[in-house]
Write a protein that holds these residues in place. Sequence first.
Motif, mmCIF file in Angstrom:
data_model
loop_
_atom_site.group_PDB
_atom_site.id
_atom_site.type_symbol
_atom_site.label_atom_id
_atom_site.label_comp_id
_atom_site.label_asym_id
_atom_site.label_seq_id
_atom_site.Cartn_x
_atom_site.Cartn_y
_atom_site.Cartn_z
ATOM 1 N N ALA A 408 5.143 9.520 -6.912
ATOM 2 C CA ALA A 408 3.890 9.577 -7.696
ATOM 3 C C ALA A 408 3.377 11.013 -7.743
ATOM 4 C CB ALA A 408 2.840 8.649 -7.090
ATOM 5 N N ASN A 409 3.425 11.695 -6.594
ATOM 6 C CA ASN A 409 2.943 13.077 -6.575
ATOM 7 C C ASN A 409 3.792 13.983 -7.461
ATOM 8 O OD1 ASN A 409 0.716 12.562 -5.007
ATOM 9 N ND2 ASN A 409 1.758 13.015 -3.065
ATOM 10 N N ALA A 410 5.066 13.580 -7.665
ATOM 11 C CA ALA A 410 5.938 14.364 -8.549
ATOM 12 C C ALA A 410 5.811 13.901 -10.009
ATOM 13 C CB ALA A 410 7.390 14.231 -8.080
ATOM 14 N N GLY A 411 4.876 12.983 -10.267
ATOM 15 C CA GLY A 411 4.620 12.566 -11.651
ATOM 16 C C GLY A 411 5.529 11.462 -12.146
ATOM 17 N N HIS A 412 6.078 10.671 -11.215
ATOM 18 C CA HIS A 412 6.917 9.527 -11.620
ATOM 19 C C HIS A 412 6.155 8.223 -11.413
ATOM 20 C CE1 HIS A 412 10.965 11.339 -12.183
ATOM 21 N NE2 HIS A 412 10.324 12.354 -11.631
ATOM 22 N N GLU A 413 6.433 7.261 -12.258
ATOM 23 C CA GLU A 413 5.818 5.944 -12.078
ATOM 24 C C GLU A 413 6.452 5.255 -10.879
ATOM 25 O OE1 GLU A 413 4.071 4.741 -16.385
ATOM 26 O OE2 GLU A 413 6.223 4.377 -16.127
ATOM 27 N N VAL A 414 5.647 4.417 -10.228
ATOM 28 C CA VAL A 414 6.053 3.846 -8.943
ATOM 29 C C VAL A 414 5.666 2.371 -8.869
ATOM 30 C CG1 VAL A 414 5.504 3.880 -6.461
ATOM 31 C CG2 VAL A 414 5.893 6.031 -7.677
ATOM 32 N N ILE A 415 6.585 1.604 -8.274
ATOM 33 C CA ILE A 415 6.277 0.211 -7.903
ATOM 34 C C ILE A 415 6.345 0.167 -6.386
ATOM 35 C CG2 ILE A 415 7.039 -2.190 -8.059
ATOM 36 C CD1 ILE A 415 8.741 -0.811 -10.594
ATOM 37 N N MET A 416 5.301 -0.307 -5.761
ATOM 38 C CA MET A 416 5.273 -0.353 -4.301
ATOM 39 C C MET A 416 5.713 -1.744 -3.812
ATOM 40 S SD MET A 416 4.412 2.460 -2.804
ATOM 41 C CE MET A 416 3.394 3.964 -2.877
ATOM 42 N N GLU A 450 -3.432 -7.537 3.307
ATOM 43 C CA GLU A 450 -3.964 -6.198 3.622
ATOM 44 C C GLU A 450 -3.253 -5.077 2.866
ATOM 45 O OE1 GLU A 450 -3.380 -6.054 7.814
ATOM 46 O OE2 GLU A 450 -5.038 -7.448 8.209
ATOM 47 N N PHE A 451 -2.244 -5.435 2.107
ATOM 48 C CA PHE A 451 -1.428 -4.429 1.410
ATOM 49 C C PHE A 451 -2.275 -3.586 0.462
ATOM 50 C CE2 PHE A 451 1.942 -4.124 -2.187
ATOM 51 C CZ PHE A 451 2.323 -2.856 -1.787
ATOM 52 N N ASP A 452 -2.122 -2.263 0.548
ATOM 53 C CA ASP A 452 -2.757 -1.401 -0.438
ATOM 54 C C ASP A 452 -1.686 -0.604 -1.166
ATOM 55 O OD1 ASP A 452 -4.208 0.114 -2.079
ATOM 56 O OD2 ASP A 452 -5.288 1.231 -0.530
ATOM 57 N N PRO A 453 -1.405 -0.957 -2.402
ATOM 58 C CA PRO A 453 -0.354 -0.247 -3.136
ATOM 59 C C PRO A 453 -0.669 1.220 -3.433
ATOM 60 C CG PRO A 453 -0.900 -2.344 -4.191
ATOM 61 C CD PRO A 453 -1.965 -2.071 -3.166
ATOM 62 N N VAL A 454 -1.925 1.624 -3.215
ATOM 63 C CA VAL A 454 -2.270 3.044 -3.426
ATOM 64 C C VAL A 454 -2.669 3.633 -2.071
ATOM 65 C CG1 VAL A 454 -3.609 4.666 -4.809
ATOM 66 C CG2 VAL A 454 -3.111 2.403 -5.725
ATOM 67 N N PRO A 455 -1.702 4.002 -1.252
ATOM 68 C CA PRO A 455 -2.012 4.463 0.106
ATOM 69 C C PRO A 455 -2.515 5.893 0.098
ATOM 70 C CG PRO A 455 0.342 4.599 -0.298
ATOM 71 C CD PRO A 455 -0.267 4.016 -1.541
ATOM 72 N N PRO A 456 -3.124 6.315 1.213
ATOM 73 C CA PRO A 456 -3.524 7.715 1.308
ATOM 74 C C PRO A 456 -2.290 8.612 1.156
ATOM 75 C CG PRO A 456 -4.307 6.442 3.208
ATOM 76 C CD PRO A 456 -3.405 5.548 2.420
ATOM 77 N N ASP A 459 -2.116 12.227 -4.502
ATOM 78 C CA ASP A 459 -3.167 13.048 -5.110
ATOM 79 C C ASP A 459 -4.010 12.152 -6.016
ATOM 80 O OD1 ASP A 459 -1.773 15.064 -3.902
ATOM 81 O OD2 ASP A 459 -0.794 15.748 -5.756
ATOM 82 N N PRO A 460 -5.348 12.270 -5.904
ATOM 83 C CA PRO A 460 -6.193 11.366 -6.714
ATOM 84 C C PRO A 460 -5.829 11.370 -8.201
ATOM 85 C CG PRO A 460 -7.525 12.601 -5.160
ATOM 86 C CD PRO A 460 -6.122 13.132 -5.027
ATOM 87 N N GLU A 461 -5.464 12.549 -8.727
ATOM 88 C CA GLU A 461 -5.139 12.564 -10.170
ATOM 89 C C GLU A 461 -3.750 11.984 -10.468
ATOM 90 O OE1 GLU A 461 -3.926 16.686 -8.775
ATOM 91 O OE2 GLU A 461 -5.433 15.197 -8.253
ATOM 92 N N LYS A 462 -3.023 11.607 -9.403
ATOM 93 C CA LYS A 462 -1.681 11.018 -9.605
ATOM 94 C C LYS A 462 -1.679 9.504 -9.328
ATOM 95 C CE LYS A 462 0.322 14.932 -10.548
ATOM 96 N NZ LYS A 462 0.908 15.848 -9.600
ATOM 97 N N GLU A 463 -2.834 8.971 -8.936
ATOM 98 C CA GLU A 463 -2.869 7.545 -8.552
ATOM 99 C C GLU A 463 -2.453 6.621 -9.693
ATOM 100 O OE1 GLU A 463 -6.658 6.628 -6.837
ATOM 101 O OE2 GLU A 463 -6.169 7.700 -4.971
ATOM 102 N N GLY A 468 1.911 -0.638 -9.717
ATOM 103 C CA GLY A 468 1.505 -1.861 -9.039
ATOM 104 C C GLY A 468 2.466 -2.169 -7.910
ATOM 105 N N GLY A 469 2.686 -3.437 -7.677
ATOM 106 C CA GLY A 469 3.526 -3.820 -6.544
ATOM 107 C C GLY A 469 4.252 -5.122 -6.801
ATOM 108 N N GLN A 470 4.952 -5.547 -5.747
ATOM 109 C CA GLN A 470 5.863 -6.665 -5.948
ATOM 110 C C GLN A 470 6.255 -7.273 -4.615
ATOM 111 O OE1 GLN A 470 9.029 -5.886 -8.960
ATOM 112 N NE2 GLN A 470 10.347 -6.424 -7.248
ATOM 113 N N GLY A 471 6.405 -8.589 -4.578
ATOM 114 C CA GLY A 471 6.983 -9.266 -3.426
ATOM 115 C C GLY A 471 8.476 -9.465 -3.658
ATOM 116 N N ASN A 472 9.283 -9.225 -2.612
ATOM 117 C CA ASN A 472 10.741 -9.326 -2.751
ATOM 118 C C ASN A 472 11.286 -10.481 -1.921
ATOM 119 O OD1 ASN A 472 10.662 -7.070 -4.362
ATOM 120 N ND2 ASN A 472 11.152 -5.650 -2.711
#
Length: 533
Positions: A408-416, A450-456, A459-463, A468-472
Motif C-alpha cells: 500500500a505504501n508503494a501505491g499498490h492495491e491490497v487485500i488483507m 478484532e481484525f483491522d484491515p487498515v493497520p498502523p 501512510d494516511p494518504e495511502k490507506e 478490503g479483506g477476506q476470509g480464507n
Amino acid sequence: MFKKEINTIAILLLISMMGCNLKPEVNELGLVPLPKSISLSDHKTTITDQWDIQHNGGHDDLETLSSEISTALATNYNLSLSGGSSRSIFLNVESGLAKEGYEITISDDEINISGSTPNGVFYGIQTLYQLLDSGEASDSGIDLNHLTITDEPRFKWRGMHLDVGRHFFDVSFVKKYIDYLALHKMNVFHWHLTEDQGWRVEIDAYPKLTEISAFRDESLIGHYRDKPRQWDGKKYGGYYSKEDMAEVVAYAQSKYITVVPEIEMPGHTRAVLAAYPELSCTGGPHTVAKLWGVHKEVFCAGKEETFQFLETVLTEVAEIFPGPYIHIGGDECPKDRWKEHDLDQQRIQAEGLKDEHELQSYFIKRIEGVLDRLGKNLIGWDEILEGGLAPDAIVQSWRGMDGGIAAANAGHEVIMSPTSHAYFDYYQSEDKENEPLAIGGFLSLEKVYEFDPVPPGIDPEKEHFILGGQGNVWTEYISTPEKVEYMAIPRMSAMAEVLWSREQDRDYESFTSRMDWQYKRFDRMKVSYRKPN
Ligand code: ACM
C-alpha cells in the motif's frame, strides 16, 4: 384515545447509533453486518398477503429482484403477496446514494428500498429479510418497526475464499457457499482452483489437465505430522467443466458477487507437471501430489513453453470469468530447481537478474503482461513482493500484514487476509481435542471480529489502497461441505461485519447478541455451522 395520543407524540424514539453504545432495541433487530445508521420508531406496520411489490423501473434488474423477494417471502416468511391493500414494497434505483449503499424506510403503507445501483438495492433486500426474521409474526402477517436505515460498506473488497484443489466441492455446494456470502453482503468469491494435489479447471487446449492433473492416487489419513503416515488408497479428484463454471459465475452475478479465479504459479503446480512434465525444470516424470505442504517441483522459468502454456490457459480462464481480476498465486515457490537448472540460470543471466527471487519477479511481470492484454488485473499473494513487484499488481497479504503495508505504501492495491485473523482453516477453540482435525493454529470468532484491515504503518494518504479483506478456507483437512460450513461459519459473519460496518461501531457484545438471529438463519438454511459455546 389517550394511548394513541401518547403514541403520536412520543413516537419518535430516534436511536442514532453513535459510538459503540448500541441500544438494545437496535440489537433486537438482529442485523448482521450492522448498518451505518438506524432511526427506529416504536410505531409498527404489519406486512400482510395484501401487500404487493413495485419498482421505479430504474434498472432492468429490479424486475428480477422483485420476483426473488416474492419467492423468498413465500418460502421463508409465509407471506404470499397478492396485493389489494395499496401497500407496497417499493424498489428504486436512483442516483444520489452511496456506492453500493442503500436506504430502507418502513412506514405504514410502504417499505421503500433505494440504491444508486442494483447491488445497493440487493443489500437493502437482505436487510429487509433480516428485519422480517426479527419482526413479530402473527396470523395476519409480520409486524415491523417504522424505521429508516442508511447503509453503505466500509470496504469495496468483502471476500471469502475456498480451496477446491485439496478437496473438491461440487457446483451445488459452491452455489450454497455463494448464498452464505450474499447473506453477509460480501461481494467477492475467491475460487482457489489449482493446487499440487489437483487441477479443477477444464481447459480445451490441454485435455490432460482434467484427465491426469485433476486426480491424485490417494489422500492422507490424519495429520501431516502423524508418523507413520497413513493413506486411504482411494483415487480422488474432480473438475469443473466450462458449463459448470459458467453456472457458478451466473449464479454469483445474480447475487452481485464477483468470482476471482486463482490459477497458481510458479509453485503449487505439481498436478500440472504430472500431465505436462516438459514444463518442469527436470522434465519429470512427476505425479499429482498426495501429501500436503510445499513442493519443490515448480514451473520452469527458463523455458518459453511455460509462458506459452500459461498464456493459453489464462486466455481460456479470462473467457470463463468475466470479472476484472485473475489471481495467479505466487506463494510458496521453492527456488531449489531454478538454482540447479541451466535454463533458469541462463534466464537470470540473459535478463540481468540478481537471483532466483528476481527470476520469480520476472515470471510474474511476464504474466502481468499477458493479463494486461486480456484486460484483467493481476492479484498475487504477498511473496510477489520479493524480487520486485509487477507494476500494477494487487497484493493479497497473508503472512501477516507487513506485505500489505509495504505494498500500500508503494501505491499498490491490497487485500488483507493475514493468518492471524483470516485463516478459517485454523482451530476455533484452544480445546483442540474436542474440535475436528484442523491444520493447526487457533483463531476465535472474537479474534476475527478484532481484525483491522487498515493497520498502523500505512501512510494516511495511502490507506485508500486497502481494498478490503477476506476470509480464507484452505481444505487440506476439510473434505466435506459440512466441514467447510463448520470452519467458515460463524467466522464469516465476524469477517463480514469487519468489512462492511463502521469501525467506531465495532462492539463484540452487540455482535454476539445480534448473532442469535443469524444462527436462526443458518438453521433455516441447514448450515452445519459451529455453534457458539
Ligand atoms: C497461502 O496460505 N499459502 C497463501
